[in-house]
Motif scaffolding. Structure first.
Motif, PDB file in Angstrom:
ATOM      1  N   LEU A  22       0.833  -1.195   0.000  1.00  0.00           N
ATOM      2  CA  LEU A  22       0.000   0.000   0.000  1.00  0.00           C
ATOM      3  C   LEU A  22       0.869   1.247   0.000  1.00  0.00           C
ATOM      4  O   LEU A  22       1.942   1.279   0.574  1.00  0.00           O
ATOM      5  CB  LEU A  22      -0.893   0.015   1.247  1.00  0.00           C
ATOM      6  CG  LEU A  22      -1.765  -1.210   1.436  1.00  0.00           C
ATOM      7  CD1 LEU A  22      -2.580  -1.051   2.707  1.00  0.00           C
ATOM      8  CD2 LEU A  22      -2.692  -1.402   0.251  1.00  0.00           C
ATOM      9  N   ARG A  23       0.369   2.271  -0.649  1.00  0.00           N
ATOM     10  CA  ARG A  23       1.073   3.559  -0.628  1.00  0.00           C
ATOM     11  C   ARG A  23       0.039   4.681  -0.575  1.00  0.00           C
ATOM     12  O   ARG A  23      -1.062   4.542  -1.109  1.00  0.00           O
ATOM     13  CB  ARG A  23       1.972   3.734  -1.849  1.00  0.00           C
ATOM     14  CG  ARG A  23       1.248   3.556  -3.183  1.00  0.00           C
ATOM     15  CD  ARG A  23       2.249   3.542  -4.340  1.00  0.00           C
ATOM     16  NE  ARG A  23       1.592   3.203  -5.593  1.00  0.00           N
ATOM     17  CZ  ARG A  23       0.977   4.059  -6.370  1.00  0.00           C
ATOM     18  NH1 ARG A  23       0.897   5.334  -5.996  1.00  0.00           N
ATOM     19  NH2 ARG A  23       0.412   3.700  -7.502  1.00  0.00           N
ATOM     20  N   ASN A  24       0.350   5.764   0.081  1.00  0.00           N
ATOM     21  CA  ASN A  24      -0.565   6.895   0.205  1.00  0.00           C
ATOM     22  C   ASN A  24      -0.542   7.743  -1.052  1.00  0.00           C
ATOM     23  O   ASN A  24       0.514   8.011  -1.616  1.00  0.00           O
ATOM     24  CB  ASN A  24      -0.188   7.777   1.397  1.00  0.00           C
ATOM     25  CG  ASN A  24      -0.539   7.106   2.700  1.00  0.00           C
ATOM     26  OD1 ASN A  24      -1.493   6.356   2.758  1.00  0.00           O
ATOM     27  ND2 ASN A  24       0.233   7.389   3.734  1.00  0.00           N
ATOM     28  N   SER A  25      -1.718   8.149  -1.496  1.00  0.00           N
ATOM     29  CA  SER A  25      -1.791   9.098  -2.605  1.00  0.00           C
ATOM     30  C   SER A  25      -1.886  10.497  -2.036  1.00  0.00           C
ATOM     31  O   SER A  25      -2.262  10.700  -0.898  1.00  0.00           O
ATOM     32  CB  SER A  25      -3.011   8.801  -3.483  1.00  0.00           C
ATOM     33  OG  SER A  25      -4.189   9.009  -2.750  1.00  0.00           O
ATOM     34  N   SER A  26      -1.549  11.473  -2.829  1.00  0.00           N
ATOM     35  CA  SER A  26      -1.630  12.853  -2.371  1.00  0.00           C
ATOM     36  C   SER A  26      -1.987  13.754  -3.529  1.00  0.00           C
ATOM     37  O   SER A  26      -1.809  13.402  -4.694  1.00  0.00           O
ATOM     38  CB  SER A  26      -0.307  13.307  -1.740  1.00  0.00           C
ATOM     39  OG  SER A  26       0.714  13.258  -2.718  1.00  0.00           O
ATOM     40  N   LYS A  50      -4.103  14.060   2.206  1.00  0.00           N
ATOM     41  CA  LYS A  50      -4.191  12.606   2.247  1.00  0.00           C
ATOM     42  C   LYS A  50      -5.475  12.127   1.581  1.00  0.00           C
ATOM     43  O   LYS A  50      -6.541  12.688   1.781  1.00  0.00           O
ATOM     44  CB  LYS A  50      -4.152  12.109   3.698  1.00  0.00           C
ATOM     45  CG  LYS A  50      -2.842  12.395   4.412  1.00  0.00           C
ATOM     46  CD  LYS A  50      -1.701  11.611   3.797  1.00  0.00           C
ATOM     47  CE  LYS A  50      -0.404  11.857   4.568  1.00  0.00           C
ATOM     48  NZ  LYS A  50       0.729  11.124   3.994  1.00  0.00           N
ATOM     49  N   THR A  53      -5.684   5.132   0.591  1.00  0.00           N
ATOM     50  CA  THR A  53      -4.441   4.418   0.373  1.00  0.00           C
ATOM     51  C   THR A  53      -4.538   3.640  -0.940  1.00  0.00           C
ATOM     52  O   THR A  53      -5.497   2.913  -1.169  1.00  0.00           O
ATOM     53  CB  THR A  53      -4.166   3.448   1.528  1.00  0.00           C
ATOM     54  OG1 THR A  53      -4.101   4.197   2.743  1.00  0.00           O
ATOM     55  CG2 THR A  53      -2.866   2.717   1.326  1.00  0.00           C
ATOM     56  N   THR A 131     -10.243   1.480   7.239  1.00  0.00           N
ATOM     57  CA  THR A 131      -9.225   2.120   6.413  1.00  0.00           C
ATOM     58  C   THR A 131      -9.668   2.069   4.957  1.00  0.00           C
ATOM     59  O   THR A 131      -9.974   0.997   4.433  1.00  0.00           O
ATOM     60  CB  THR A 131      -7.874   1.391   6.553  1.00  0.00           C
ATOM     61  OG1 THR A 131      -7.447   1.460   7.921  1.00  0.00           O
ATOM     62  CG2 THR A 131      -6.820   2.018   5.665  1.00  0.00           C
ATOM     63  N   LEU A 133      -9.309   2.098   1.010  1.00  0.00           N
ATOM     64  CA  LEU A 133      -8.313   1.661   0.047  1.00  0.00           C
ATOM     65  C   LEU A 133      -8.818   1.920  -1.370  1.00  0.00           C
ATOM     66  O   LEU A 133     -10.016   1.824  -1.637  1.00  0.00           O
ATOM     67  CB  LEU A 133      -8.028   0.164   0.206  1.00  0.00           C
ATOM     68  CG  LEU A 133      -7.732  -0.341   1.618  1.00  0.00           C
ATOM     69  CD1 LEU A 133      -7.686  -1.848   1.623  1.00  0.00           C
ATOM     70  CD2 LEU A 133      -6.435   0.233   2.135  1.00  0.00           C
TER      71      LEU A 133
END
Length: 253
Positions: A22-26, A50, A53, A131, A133
């Motif tokens: 998983l990686r956070n998008s921005s 944020k 994810t 959470t 996703l």
């Protein structure tokens, strides 16, 4: 109950996704900052916002652990019932979706507790649970089964089947007049915290894993905590609230 796992073929068919990697998008947005002389000036230093994810495309399977459940989030309504497009600020964040995978469950005392939901079940969940996703542009939510409010057996919330110690209540309409007969404006109407119980869950689990029946029943008129639960509007325009039985403060008669 056996755990469910999504595979690569499942992903290609219905848009379900992987969990690992998983990686956070921005997103970059511009900010306005005031100068000392009081004049606003645009400053292009980026702010990081944020979002959900994001799952890397190379991962093609997911297996929730323990009592966790993976839910595909229902797309928010972008039009009114009359077909009018809603602005982004007016679109309500959805609290419903479809279960696409479940964990292996949990053990309480000596009893193995089976899930109340299974793959394909339409559910309503707590507003701030889990959470979020994103995979291939599709939003999902990974949450504990206890954060699922109930099973949505039809498209109308009045048919919601509460889970565990949840209670579904039809909210009493706000008073239209004062005791002296004066009409109240919308802004001055007191938000009601009284309603009629429509449905109740099977009750919470005790230390041995057995269900404890709730002390309220369908048809009871109850008073509940004003800021508890999740509010919904039925197709008939009536207001409903789903909350834990511990947030019901009294039975009125």
């Amino acid at each position: 109950m056996a755990a469910a796992q999504l595979t690569a073929s499942t992903v290609s068919n219905v848009g379900f996704f992987s969990f690992e990697g998983l990686r956070n998008s921005s997103k970059n947005v511009s900010a306005f900052v005031p100068l000392k002389n009081g004049i606003n000036q645009r400053k292009f230093n980026s702010l990081v916002v944020k979002a959900a994810t994001v799952v890397a495309p190379k991962y093609t399977s997911i297996k929730p652990l323990a009592d966790r459940v993976l839910v595909k989030i229902k797309e928010p309504e972008e039009k009114t019932s009359g077909g009018i497009l809603l602005p982004t600020t007016a679109v309500t964040k959805p609290q419903a979706g479809e279960v696409v995978a479940v964990g292996e469950g949990k053990t309480v005392g000596k009893n193995k507790i089976e899930f109340s939901v299974k793959t394909g079940t339409k559910v309503v969940y707590s507003k701030y649970a889990g959470t979020e996703l994103e995979f291939n542009g599709v939003n999902h939510l990974l949450l504990k089964e206890d954060d699922i409010v109930g099973i949505l057996e039809t498209e109308d919330v009045q048919d919601l089947k509460p889970l565990n110690e949840r209670v579904l209540i039809k909210v009493t309409e706000a008073e239209q007049k004062t005791a002296g007969g004066l009409l109240l404006t919308e802004a001055s109407k007191e938000k009601p915290s009284v309603g009629t119980v429509v449905a109740v869950g099977p009750g919470p689990l005790d230390e041995e894993g057995n269900r404890k029946p709730l002390t309220v029943s369908p048809g009871n008129t109850v008073m509940y905590s004003k800021y508890a639960g999740n509010e919904f509007k039925g197709k008939d325009g009536s207001e409903y609230i789903a909350l834990r039985a511990s947030d019901v403060m009294a039975v009125l008669s």
